[in-house]
Design an enzyme around this catalytic site. Structure first.
Site, PDB file in Angstrom:
ATOM      1  N   GLU A 169       0.819  -1.215   0.000  1.00 56.02           N
ATOM      2  CA  GLU A 169       0.000   0.000   0.000  1.00 56.02           C
ATOM      3  C   GLU A 169       0.853   1.266   0.000  1.00 56.02           C
ATOM      4  O   GLU A 169       0.731   2.113   0.902  1.00 56.02           O
ATOM      5  CB  GLU A 169      -0.833  -0.055   1.284  1.00 56.02           C
ATOM      6  CG  GLU A 169      -2.176   0.585   1.236  1.00 56.02           C
ATOM      7  CD  GLU A 169      -2.966   0.148   2.478  1.00 56.02           C
ATOM      8  OE1 GLU A 169      -3.864  -0.689   2.327  1.00 56.02           O
ATOM      9  OE2 GLU A 169      -2.664   0.631   3.579  1.00 56.02           O
ATOM     10  N   PRO A 170       1.736   1.418  -0.992  1.00 51.00           N
ATOM     11  CA  PRO A 170       2.617   2.588  -0.964  1.00 51.00           C
ATOM     12  C   PRO A 170       1.921   3.874  -1.394  1.00 51.00           C
ATOM     13  O   PRO A 170       1.030   3.861  -2.247  1.00 51.00           O
ATOM     14  CB  PRO A 170       3.693   2.227  -1.995  1.00 51.00           C
ATOM     15  CG  PRO A 170       2.997   1.320  -2.957  1.00 51.00           C
ATOM     16  CD  PRO A 170       1.991   0.548  -2.151  1.00 51.00           C
ATOM     17  N   GLY A 171       2.329   4.979  -0.793  1.00 48.83           N
ATOM     18  CA  GLY A 171       1.867   6.303  -1.228  1.00 48.83           C
ATOM     19  C   GLY A 171       3.066   7.097  -1.705  1.00 48.83           C
ATOM     20  O   GLY A 171       3.334   7.215  -2.903  1.00 48.83           O
ATOM     21  N   ARG A 172       3.849   7.581  -0.716  1.00 47.41           N
ATOM     22  CA  ARG A 172       4.991   8.455  -1.007  1.00 47.41           C
ATOM     23  C   ARG A 172       5.936   7.899  -2.080  1.00 47.41           C
ATOM     24  O   ARG A 172       6.316   8.606  -3.013  1.00 47.41           O
ATOM     25  CB  ARG A 172       5.771   8.682   0.288  1.00 47.41           C
ATOM     26  CG  ARG A 172       6.885   9.683   0.187  1.00 47.41           C
ATOM     27  CD  ARG A 172       7.757   9.673   1.447  1.00 47.41           C
ATOM     28  NE  ARG A 172       7.026   9.472   2.646  1.00 47.41           N
ATOM     29  CZ  ARG A 172       6.617  10.446   3.474  1.00 47.41           C
ATOM     30  NH1 ARG A 172       6.922  11.694   3.220  1.00 47.41           N
ATOM     31  NH2 ARG A 172       5.933  10.147   4.565  1.00 47.41           N
TER      32      ARG A 172
ATOM     33  N   ARG B 245       5.161  20.317   5.305  1.00 45.80           N
ATOM     34  CA  ARG B 245       6.012  19.247   5.852  1.00 45.80           C
ATOM     35  C   ARG B 245       7.218  19.760   6.650  1.00 45.80           C
ATOM     36  O   ARG B 245       7.528  19.213   7.711  1.00 45.80           O
ATOM     37  CB  ARG B 245       6.459  18.278   4.745  1.00 45.80           C
ATOM     38  CG  ARG B 245       5.266  17.562   4.058  1.00 45.80           C
ATOM     39  CD  ARG B 245       5.704  16.383   3.190  1.00 45.80           C
ATOM     40  NE  ARG B 245       6.228  15.311   4.002  1.00 45.80           N
ATOM     41  CZ  ARG B 245       7.506  15.074   4.180  1.00 45.80           C
ATOM     42  NH1 ARG B 245       8.418  15.805   3.561  1.00 45.80           N
ATOM     43  NH2 ARG B 245       7.899  14.096   4.956  1.00 45.80           N
TER      44      ARG B 245
ATOM     45  N   TYR C 115       7.190  18.323  10.361  1.00 43.51           N
ATOM     46  CA  TYR C 115       8.102  17.197  10.646  1.00 43.51           C
ATOM     47  C   TYR C 115       9.573  17.601  10.555  1.00 43.51           C
ATOM     48  O   TYR C 115      10.434  16.724  10.460  1.00 43.51           O
ATOM     49  CB  TYR C 115       7.888  16.042   9.652  1.00 43.51           C
ATOM     50  CG  TYR C 115       6.452  15.759   9.304  1.00 43.51           C
ATOM     51  CD1 TYR C 115       5.569  15.251  10.257  1.00 43.51           C
ATOM     52  CD2 TYR C 115       5.976  15.966   8.012  1.00 43.51           C
ATOM     53  CE1 TYR C 115       4.259  14.979   9.929  1.00 43.51           C
ATOM     54  CE2 TYR C 115       4.662  15.698   7.678  1.00 43.51           C
ATOM     55  CZ  TYR C 115       3.805  15.207   8.646  1.00 43.51           C
ATOM     56  OH  TYR C 115       2.508  14.953   8.320  1.00 43.51           O
TER      57      TYR C 115
ATOM     58  N   CYS D 112       2.377  34.344   7.195  1.00 42.91           N
ATOM     59  CA  CYS D 112       2.681  35.108   8.405  1.00 42.91           C
ATOM     60  C   CYS D 112       3.089  34.245   9.580  1.00 42.91           C
ATOM     61  O   CYS D 112       2.388  34.217  10.604  1.00 42.91           O
ATOM     62  CB  CYS D 112       1.476  35.957   8.781  1.00 42.91           C
ATOM     63  SG  CYS D 112       1.128  37.150   7.514  1.00 42.91           S
TER      64      CYS D 112
ATOM     65  N   TYR E 231       2.216  14.294  -0.054  1.00 48.05           N
ATOM     66  CA  TYR E 231       1.850  14.940   1.212  1.00 48.05           C
ATOM     67  C   TYR E 231       2.191  16.431   1.233  1.00 48.05           C
ATOM     68  O   TYR E 231       2.526  16.981   2.269  1.00 48.05           O
ATOM     69  CB  TYR E 231       2.513  14.227   2.393  1.00 48.05           C
ATOM     70  CG  TYR E 231       2.147  12.770   2.486  1.00 48.05           C
ATOM     71  CD1 TYR E 231       0.853  12.376   2.838  1.00 48.05           C
ATOM     72  CD2 TYR E 231       3.078  11.776   2.192  1.00 48.05           C
ATOM     73  CE1 TYR E 231       0.503  11.037   2.906  1.00 48.05           C
ATOM     74  CE2 TYR E 231       2.730  10.433   2.262  1.00 48.05           C
ATOM     75  CZ  TYR E 231       1.442  10.074   2.616  1.00 48.05           C
ATOM     76  OH  TYR E 231       1.105   8.753   2.679  1.00 48.05           O
TER      77      TYR E 231
HETATM   78  N1  LLP Z   1      -1.509   2.795   4.386  1.00 49.64           N
HETATM   79  C1  LLP Z   1      -1.990   3.455   5.454  1.00 49.64           C
HETATM   80  C2  LLP Z   1      -3.016   2.820   6.282  1.00 49.64           C
HETATM   81  C3  LLP Z   1      -1.517   4.727   5.766  1.00 49.64           C
HETATM   82  O1  LLP Z   1      -1.997   5.364   6.832  1.00 49.64           O
HETATM   83  C4  LLP Z   1      -0.525   5.320   4.939  1.00 49.64           C
HETATM   84  C5  LLP Z   1      -0.023   6.667   5.248  1.00 49.64           C
HETATM   85  C6  LLP Z   1      -0.069   4.600   3.823  1.00 49.64           C
HETATM   86  C7  LLP Z   1      -0.571   3.331   3.583  1.00 49.64           C
HETATM   87  C8  LLP Z   1       0.944   5.138   2.873  1.00 49.64           C
HETATM   88  O2  LLP Z   1       2.163   5.427   3.478  1.00 49.64           O
HETATM   89  P1  LLP Z   1       3.383   5.947   2.593  1.00 49.64           P
HETATM   90  O3  LLP Z   1       3.792   4.823   1.674  1.00 49.64           O
HETATM   91  O4  LLP Z   1       2.907   7.136   1.813  1.00 49.64           O
HETATM   92  O5  LLP Z   1       4.422   6.307   3.572  1.00 49.64           O
HETATM   93  N2  LLP Z   1       1.854  13.407   6.105  1.00 49.64           N
HETATM   94  C9  LLP Z   1       3.003  12.572   6.384  1.00 49.64           C
HETATM   95  C10 LLP Z   1       2.745  11.135   6.008  1.00 49.64           C
HETATM   96  C11 LLP Z   1       1.493  10.565   6.625  1.00 49.64           C
HETATM   97  C12 LLP Z   1       1.243   9.125   6.235  1.00 49.64           C
HETATM   98  C13 LLP Z   1      -0.125   8.718   6.565  1.00 49.64           C
HETATM   99  N3  LLP Z   1      -0.419   7.368   6.239  1.00 49.64           N
HETATM  100  C14 LLP Z   1       4.226  13.136   5.674  1.00 49.64           C
HETATM  101  O6  LLP Z   1       4.114  14.158   4.997  1.00 49.64           O
HETATM  102  O7  LLP Z   1       5.340  12.617   5.809  1.00 49.64           O
END
Ligand code: LLP
Length: 439
Positions: free
Chosen positions: A294-297, A333, A337, A364, A393
């Protein structure tokens, strides 16, 4: 130049007249910035495809029997990205009703839509039941609500979200696997949930966990996988049931600055999970589950670049500031973080980086500092600057602070440019507002 490796794979340095310019997907960034305005977000399709291919090739090699990819839409979602997900025939993870409406607009197959959420609203549950193939259940109250709804409408597949008690190594705001986390069910609650599903004949098919985001070492996944597999043994023993699907979530990190290079490839992460899972199942005499990552980033970050115009420069005690036309409102970000970024000037990016530079936005508060203490050439007012690894993100966590209007987003594919999100206008800011009655 090491910094260039952070940019999308189609990035080149284009010689033109007396200068050289950053060029992505065949388009000079200064020209794109003039045409579409700044701040401008750019997504390079070739880089998205390459990141996905890295996952798919690694799964084909290390876990060939049954595996798939879900894109975690929270990293960045809009209609065009949902359409890309559809074209790739992968799944989309939506957090609730809002993101589900984007999946519906892109006409995704419902089986390819999965829903997460730590406290799903009634609206989230309704949209998930009508539009998703899988709901990942976060807690026992949610399970009871789903059971109550089953009377009127059949439910999608359900997975249970395990809290494995083991976080990954990352910023504490984005750790989710630890014992004290608000996410998921502990092992005892998972067993309770399995019993409940059996008793009420709910369509339970999977087990899920997600230990956190932006980690660079897969080690902590081993303990969570072991916890999950031991739990599956208990399920088999007590209830004669094992899940068809196991999902260890996402979270693989990416390099943001040249100091993060070289970075372990996606293949190492996938191989680690696959090998540990195959070995763990063999040891316990369990059938191999379908593996859903389940990748996002790591799918979208490198594909995105943010381009800003320098509106002013300033010298303060020990600092040279470049004041940009975007910042905190399109990229919170660094403020949230302490995230580090790198940057290159759009014109003559290979100029000698001579000057310690701070990049501030127009908003501001002093927290609106995108980059601190980065060596850059001595840049001047009206130059454009490009920040790589801006695809994840940033826009999805953007705000309208100080009346900021969200940036335009363009998509580069096969030499063409598509405006996938127009710049917000001041009228958009008033869209939800009603005036007070005249007294
Ligand atoms: N699956 C679940 C259940 C999640 O909560 C997340 C991310 C992912 C998959 C995907 O994770 P990734 O592969 O993108 O790391 N706003 C933060 C990151 C928050 C992640 C939230 N959940 C940032 O900017 O670093």
């Amino acid at each position: 130049m090491k910094r260039l490796a952070l940019f999308p794979i189609s990035t080149k340095i284009e010689p033109r007249a007396d200068h050289h310019y950053l060029n992505i997907g065949g388009h000079a960034l200064d020209q794109l910035a003039e045409d579409y305005g700044t701040p401008l977000y750019i997504y390079d399709r070739a880089t998205l495809d390459a990141s996905l291919a890295a996952y798919q090739d690694a799964l084909a090699k290390h876990y060939p029997d049954s595996a798939g990819i879900t894109y975690a839409g929270k990293a960045y979602l809009c209609l065009a990205v949902a359409q890309w997900v559809d074209q790739q025939n992968i799944w989309l993870d939506c957090t609730g009703e809002g993101e589900l409406s984007i999946a519906a607009a892109a006409e995704l197959e419902r089986e390819n839509v999965l829903v997460h959420g730590v406290n799903k609203s009634a609206g989230d549950l309704s949209s998930a039941i009508s539009g998703a193939g899988t709901i990942v259940v976060d807690n026992l109250a949610e399970l009871e609500r789903l059971q109550a709804r089953q009377i009127n409408s059949p439910l999608p597949n359900l997975w249970l979200r395990l809290r494995p008690g083991e976080p990954v190594d990352t910023h504490q705001h984005i750790q989710t696997g630890q014992e004290s986390s608000k996410f998921g069910l502990n092992p005892a609650e998972i067993l309770q949930a399995v019993a409940y599903c059996q008793q009420h004949n709910l369509p339970l098919t999977g087990l899920h966990f997600h230990q956190g985001s932006h980690f660079h070492e897969p080690g902590p996944l081993a303990a969570a996988l072991d916890t999950a597999l031991d739990l599956i043994l208990s399920m088999r023993k007590e209830y004669g049931w094992v899940p068809d699907v196991l999902s260890p979530g996402g979270g693989w990190g990416v390099p943001y600055t040249e100091d993060d290079l070289p970075h372990q490839p996606i293949e190492n992460y996938v191989r680690f999970i696959a090998e540990h899972l195959v070995e763990g199942c063999k040891k316990r005499d369990l059938p191999l589950p379908h593996l859903q990552l389940e990748p996002g980033r790591s799918l979208v970050a490198q594909a995105g670049v943010a381009v800003y115009r320098i509106g002013a420069t300033k010298e303060t005690a020990d600092r040279r500031w470049l004041l940009l036309d975007g910042g905190l409102a399109d990229n919170p970000r660094p403020a949230l973080y302490d995230a580090a970024y790198s940057a290159l000037p759009v014109r003559d990016p290979e100029r000698e980086p001579t000057t310690a530079t701070w990049l501030g936005g127009p908003y501001c508060e002093s927290g609106d500092t995108l980059i601190s203490n980065l060596l850059l050439p001595k840049l001047e007012t009206d130059e454009f600057i490009a920040i790589p690894v801006s695809g994840a993100y940033q826009l999805s966590m953007g705000s309208n602070y100080n009346g900021a209007r969200k940036p335009a987003v363009i998509w580069l594919e096969n030499e063409a440019v598509h405006l996938i999100q127009r710049r917000e206008t001041s009228l958009d800011l008033l869209q939800r507002d009603n005036p007070l009655p005249q007294s």
